[in-house]
Design a protein around this motif. Sequence first.
Motif, PDB file in Angstrom:
ATOM      1  N   LEU A   1       0.815  -1.214   0.000  1.00  0.00           N
ATOM      2  CA  LEU A   1       0.000   0.000   0.000  1.00  0.00           C
ATOM      3  C   LEU A   1       0.850   1.266   0.000  1.00  0.00           C
ATOM      4  O   LEU A   1       2.022   1.252   0.365  1.00  0.00           O
ATOM      5  CB  LEU A   1      -0.872   0.036   1.258  1.00  0.00           C
ATOM      6  CG  LEU A   1      -1.924  -1.047   1.466  1.00  0.00           C
ATOM      7  CD1 LEU A   1      -2.482  -0.939   2.876  1.00  0.00           C
ATOM      8  CD2 LEU A   1      -3.030  -0.938   0.435  1.00  0.00           C
ATOM      9  N   ASN A   2       0.175   2.380  -0.343  1.00  0.00           N
ATOM     10  CA  ASN A   2       0.662   3.740  -0.086  1.00  0.00           C
ATOM     11  C   ASN A   2       1.883   4.138  -0.914  1.00  0.00           C
ATOM     12  O   ASN A   2       2.607   5.066  -0.531  1.00  0.00           O
ATOM     13  CB  ASN A   2       0.939   3.956   1.404  1.00  0.00           C
ATOM     14  CG  ASN A   2      -0.322   3.862   2.249  1.00  0.00           C
ATOM     15  OD1 ASN A   2      -1.425   3.983   1.729  1.00  0.00           O
ATOM     16  ND2 ASN A   2      -0.160   3.629   3.539  1.00  0.00           N
TER      17      ASN A   2
ATOM     18  N   SER B   1      -5.064   3.798  -5.497  1.00  0.00           N
ATOM     19  CA  SER B   1      -5.214   3.981  -4.061  1.00  0.00           C
ATOM     20  C   SER B   1      -6.496   4.742  -3.748  1.00  0.00           C
ATOM     21  O   SER B   1      -7.044   5.443  -4.611  1.00  0.00           O
ATOM     22  CB  SER B   1      -4.023   4.755  -3.500  1.00  0.00           C
ATOM     23  OG  SER B   1      -4.085   6.106  -3.924  1.00  0.00           O
TER      24      SER B   1
ATOM     25  N   VAL C   1      -0.311  -0.686  -4.818  1.00  0.00           N
ATOM     26  CA  VAL C   1      -1.373   0.313  -4.746  1.00  0.00           C
ATOM     27  C   VAL C   1      -0.722   1.693  -4.818  1.00  0.00           C
ATOM     28  O   VAL C   1       0.090   2.056  -3.955  1.00  0.00           O
ATOM     29  CB  VAL C   1      -2.198   0.156  -3.458  1.00  0.00           C
ATOM     30  CG1 VAL C   1      -3.331   1.168  -3.409  1.00  0.00           C
ATOM     31  CG2 VAL C   1      -2.747  -1.270  -3.362  1.00  0.00           C
TER      32      VAL C   1
ATOM     33  N   GLY D   1      -6.274   2.710   3.141  1.00  0.00           N
ATOM     34  CA  GLY D   1      -5.907   1.348   2.741  1.00  0.00           C
ATOM     35  C   GLY D   1      -5.536   0.492   3.936  1.00  0.00           C
ATOM     36  O   GLY D   1      -5.913  -0.690   4.014  1.00  0.00           O
TER      37      GLY D   1
END
Length: 209
Positions: free
Chosen positions: A6-7, A58, A39, A145
């Motif tokens: 994520l991120n 995202s 993401v 997320g």
Amino acid sequence: MNVVLLNNHSVLNAGDHAILLETLDLIERAFPGARVALVFNDLASAREALPGRTLLASPLSQAVRLTAGRYEFEPPRRRAALLAGLLLGALAWRLTGHVPPLPAPQRALLRELAAADLVLACGGGYIYAPSGEQLLGWFTFMILGCLLALLMGRPLVLLPQSIGPLHGLRQHLLAGLVARGAALTLARERISLQVLRAIGGHRRALCAP
């Protein structure tokens, strides 16, 4: 082994790109043959730089649009609908095992999280927010997320982070939910460990400069 990272912000930022490449190398050495979904906030540049990778939009990228090189937030109603859709979709999956019909980017993200054996929040310095920021602002969508992963019961690890500053009850509550729910948080410096202690997320945290 399915991993969601994520991120990720943008491959156009040299520091972020270097962190991403090193993280991918370490993941693939630790889990040979793992399927890694990435993401991104800046999905367009990622598609050009990372062909063949599984790439997802995202929550933040769905809450803003890029206009003339500047990020501008969607209207509040659209942001509220996005936030509600993702949270309710994650809860629906947790209760029923099925991702409900949602717009394609939201559905794709929830499906990847549902299939994940491990969710990693990439290293960086993004768990912070300016004073007075509203609920539908940058901070909420940046850590959304992580909140979705926890709501869906996925194991979450925060790779080396600078954490803070945080302002006000809402920011402390949201950051605390993420830090307390994570299986492990790696803090890049001792002041971030102090912030983690203040929000109750220090029990599963290590200092990892």
